[in-house]
Design an enzyme around this catalytic site. Sequence first.
Site, PDB file in Angstrom:
ATOM      1  CB  ILE A 124      -2.078  -0.211  -2.566  1.00 47.42           C
ATOM      2  CG1 ILE A 124      -0.776   0.119  -1.830  1.00 47.42           C
ATOM      3  CG2 ILE A 124      -1.934   0.028  -4.050  1.00 47.42           C
ATOM      4  CD1 ILE A 124       0.433  -0.642  -2.358  1.00 47.42           C
ATOM      5  CG  ASP A 125      -6.745  -2.580  -0.146  1.00 50.00           C
ATOM      6  OD1 ASP A 125      -7.266  -1.458  -0.236  1.00 50.00           O
ATOM      7  OD2 ASP A 125      -7.171  -3.596  -0.738  1.00 50.00           O
ATOM      8  CE  LYS A 126      -2.908  -2.728   9.193  1.00 48.91           C
ATOM      9  NZ  LYS A 126      -3.736  -3.010  10.387  1.00 48.91           N
TER      10      LYS A 126
END
Length: 303
Positions: free
Chosen positions: A137-139
């Site tokens: 998942i994104d940062k």
Amino acid sequence: MSNVFIVDEEFQDLRLDKYLNLLLQEHSRTYIQKLIKDGNISVNEKIRKSNYKVQAEDKIIVDIPAPVYANIEPENISLNIIYEDNDVLIVNKPKNLVVHPAPGHYFGTLVNAVMYHCRENLSNINGVLRPGIVHRIDKDTTGALIVCKNDFSHNFIAKQLKEHSIHRIYIGIVQGKLEQSEGIIDAPIGRNPIKRKEMCINELHGKHAVTHYKVIKWFKHYTLCEFQLETGRTHQIRVHMASINHPLLGDEIYNHNKCPYKLQGQCLHAKTIGFIHPTTNKYVEFEAEIPEYFQNLIENVLI
């Protein structure tokens, strides 16, 4: 390690990758395709493509390289562990934590943390920079993430991801008041041809992407939503919601409205993840606690 196969007549005209997937069931078809692409598989001493149609009496040699163990350093970074057993580790990823290292950025990632926690008990299918990582998942997206401790569990989970059978629910806050209480966004997502680091709705070169959304609560200028993914494209929820003019609050890439709150990236949280467990073959489901900043927004800040 080399494996030699002589094709039986019953498999005549089957694709090379599909044929080998039947014989090497401990490996995913994606992994087999990578072996073919890397030149580790030959047919009658010639390198063929995945779509080659095998013929009776073809001699196929499969060289499976020895696992390459990660050469990045374990770090004693605190993990919010939701669940752990001998096959999988479910963590609640915080904001500002990159999932895996990249060239020039080898420290302070989730991978560094799980390497310290799991020692050598991580799958190596995705190579030296992503041991144990089967999805990401994104940062600045928080929430539930699966880490695989061995190659069998990695292949088992990866197959479910490919078939889109993993149950994933996100919650997020979007700009504006949605008119409908629920809806479906079916629009292909691909690389932005102008801004290469961004994704966009790309009818010509995009991949199939479907997001289901449902309103949890309306606020004056925002909407709290639940999202369920049919597919798992890069930045999928962020791109889809921006495409209908309701970008995620705090999204520094896809929301061009000035954010009135001190936030760190988009308000998006991977709340629920469910899958068939690789050892028990039973469905399991886990929930990641909503981060404090998110809870404070919906309870005390937004009106």
